[in-house]
Design a protein around this motif. Sequence first.
Motif, mmCIF file in Angstrom:
data_model
loop_
_atom_site.group_PDB
_atom_site.id
_atom_site.type_symbol
_atom_site.label_atom_id
_atom_site.label_comp_id
_atom_site.label_asym_id
_atom_site.label_seq_id
_atom_site.Cartn_x
_atom_site.Cartn_y
_atom_site.Cartn_z
ATOM 1 N N LEU A 38 65.456 72.556 -89.286
ATOM 2 C CA LEU A 38 64.975 71.246 -89.739
ATOM 3 C C LEU A 38 65.818 70.090 -89.230
ATOM 4 O O LEU A 38 65.360 68.946 -89.227
ATOM 5 C CB LEU A 38 64.942 71.217 -91.273
ATOM 6 N N GLY A 39 67.063 70.381 -88.826
ATOM 7 C CA GLY A 39 67.959 69.322 -88.367
ATOM 8 C C GLY A 39 68.973 68.973 -89.437
ATOM 9 O O GLY A 39 68.680 69.051 -90.632
ATOM 10 N N PRO A 40 70.186 68.612 -89.024
ATOM 11 C CA PRO A 40 71.242 68.313 -89.996
ATOM 12 C C PRO A 40 70.950 67.028 -90.763
ATOM 13 O O PRO A 40 70.246 66.145 -90.288
ATOM 14 C CB PRO A 40 72.500 68.173 -89.125
ATOM 15 N N GLY A 41 71.513 66.951 -91.963
ATOM 16 C CA GLY A 41 71.339 65.753 -92.778
ATOM 17 C C GLY A 41 71.372 66.106 -94.252
ATOM 18 O O GLY A 41 71.305 67.282 -94.646
ATOM 19 N N LEU A 42 71.476 65.074 -95.078
ATOM 20 C CA LEU A 42 71.575 65.274 -96.518
ATOM 21 C C LEU A 42 70.306 65.887 -97.092
ATOM 22 O O LEU A 42 70.362 66.814 -97.905
ATOM 23 C CB LEU A 42 71.869 63.932 -97.196
ATOM 24 N N LEU A 43 69.144 65.399 -96.680
ATOM 25 C CA LEU A 43 67.880 65.891 -97.220
ATOM 26 C C LEU A 43 67.649 67.347 -96.856
ATOM 27 O O LEU A 43 67.288 68.164 -97.716
ATOM 28 C CB LEU A 43 66.723 65.027 -96.710
ATOM 29 N N THR A 44 67.850 67.696 -95.592
ATOM 30 C CA THR A 44 67.610 69.080 -95.169
ATOM 31 C C THR A 44 68.620 70.026 -95.803
ATOM 32 O O THR A 44 68.266 71.173 -96.141
ATOM 33 C CB THR A 44 67.689 69.191 -93.638
ATOM 34 N N ALA A 45 69.860 69.588 -95.977
ATOM 35 C CA ALA A 45 70.847 70.428 -96.650
ATOM 36 C C ALA A 45 70.438 70.683 -98.095
ATOM 37 O O ALA A 45 70.570 71.801 -98.607
ATOM 38 C CB ALA A 45 72.226 69.770 -96.598
ATOM 39 N N THR A 46 69.922 69.651 -98.769
ATOM 40 C CA THR A 46 69.474 69.802 -100.152
ATOM 41 C C THR A 46 68.318 70.789 -100.248
ATOM 42 O O THR A 46 68.302 71.666 -101.116
ATOM 43 C CB THR A 46 69.051 68.434 -100.714
ATOM 44 N N VAL A 47 67.341 70.644 -99.355
ATOM 45 C CA VAL A 47 66.184 71.553 -99.363
ATOM 46 C C VAL A 47 66.628 72.977 -99.049
ATOM 47 O O VAL A 47 66.166 73.942 -99.688
ATOM 48 C CB VAL A 47 65.122 71.081 -98.350
ATOM 49 N N ALA A 48 67.511 73.134 -98.085
ATOM 50 C CA ALA A 48 67.971 74.470 -97.702
ATOM 51 C C ALA A 48 68.673 75.162 -98.856
ATOM 52 O O ALA A 48 68.425 76.352 -99.127
ATOM 53 C CB ALA A 48 68.906 74.361 -96.494
ATOM 54 N N ILE A 49 69.547 74.448 -99.546
ATOM 55 C CA ILE A 49 70.255 75.051 -100.683
ATOM 56 C C ILE A 49 69.266 75.384 -101.796
ATOM 57 O O ILE A 49 69.385 76.425 -102.457
ATOM 58 C CB ILE A 49 71.356 74.098 -101.185
ATOM 59 N N GLY A 50 68.281 74.521 -102.014
ATOM 60 C CA GLY A 50 67.268 74.815 -103.026
ATOM 61 C C GLY A 50 66.490 76.079 -102.705
ATOM 62 O O GLY A 50 66.198 76.892 -103.588
#
Length: 297
Positions: free
Chosen positions: A145-157
Motif C-alpha cells: 500500500l505504500g509507507p505512511g501513517l494511514l497504511t501503517a494503521t490499517v496494516a496493524i488493524g
Amino acid sequence: MSEHSERTSEGQLRRALSALRHDPLALTGSVVLALLVVVGVAGSWLAPSGINEVDVDRMLQPPSWSHPFGTDELGRDVLSRVMVAARVSLQVGLVSVGIALAVGVTLGLFAGYYRGWLDNVLMRCMDVLFAFPVLLLAVAIVAVLGPGLLTATVAIGVVYTPIFARVTRAGVLSVREQVFVRAAVSIGASDLRIMRRHVLPNIAAPLIVQTSLSLAFAILSEAALSFLGLGVQPPAPAWGRMLYDGRGFVTEAWWLGFFPGAAIFLTVLAFNLVGDALRDVLDPRQLTVSEARRSAT
C-alpha cells in the motif's frame, strides 16, 4: 438488554474499577496512561519548543535545564519531539485496535453463532492471517500500500483482527448454549438482537482484556514500522523513527535513542499492567484460581 446481561456487565465493570483502585501496579499503569493521554492530546501546546525548530548551533547538546532530553543532530529539542510523537502512537494504537476489534468481533460473532460452513470459511481465513508473524505481515501490507501513517494503521488493524475473531468465537460458543439465549430464541427474537443484547454483553470481559493487551502490541508494531521507515515519515516525529535516527549516535549522543525508547517501554508496560489486572478480575478462569487459593489459605 436482558436483566442477566445487565447484571453481568455491571458486575464486571465494578470488579474492574475495584481492581484498578486496589492494585498498586495497575494503579501506576493507569496513572501513566492518563498522563500519556494528556501529553498526546495537548503535546503540541505543552512542548517547550517546535518539533522542527532547527538550530545547528545547539545540535547534539546533552540533557540540560534548557533541554531536559537534549537536542538531536539538527538541534531540535528531543523532549518536544517525544511529547508530540505520543499522539502518533496513541492514534495508531487506538485506531488500529479499533479496526481489529470491530472486524474481528463481527466475524467471530457470526462464525460462533451460526457455525457450519460460515464458521469454517471465516476461521480458515483467520488461520491464514494468523499463520504469518505479526510484523512480517504488517510490513508486507505496508510495502504493497505504500509507507505512511494511514497504511501503517490499517496494516496493524488487519494483523490483529484474527486474535479478536478467535476470542469472540470462543466466547460465543459457550454463551450460545446458555438458558437465557435459548429462551430468547424460543420467543422469536431475531439473531441480530440475540447477538447484540444477549451474547455480546456476556463475552465482553475477555474482549476488554484483549483490547488492553493489544494496544500495547499495536504501539510496539507502529514503532517497529516507523523504525523500518514504513510508518510515520520525516519530518513528523515518531518514537520508532527517533530510535532509528539515534542509532548512529549511540556513543556520542545516547539521549537520542534512550528517551524515545523509554517512552515506548513505559507505555507498553503501563498497558500490560492494566491488562494483567483486568485479566485477573474479568477472566473466569483466573477468578476460579483466586477463589481456590483463598479457600486453601
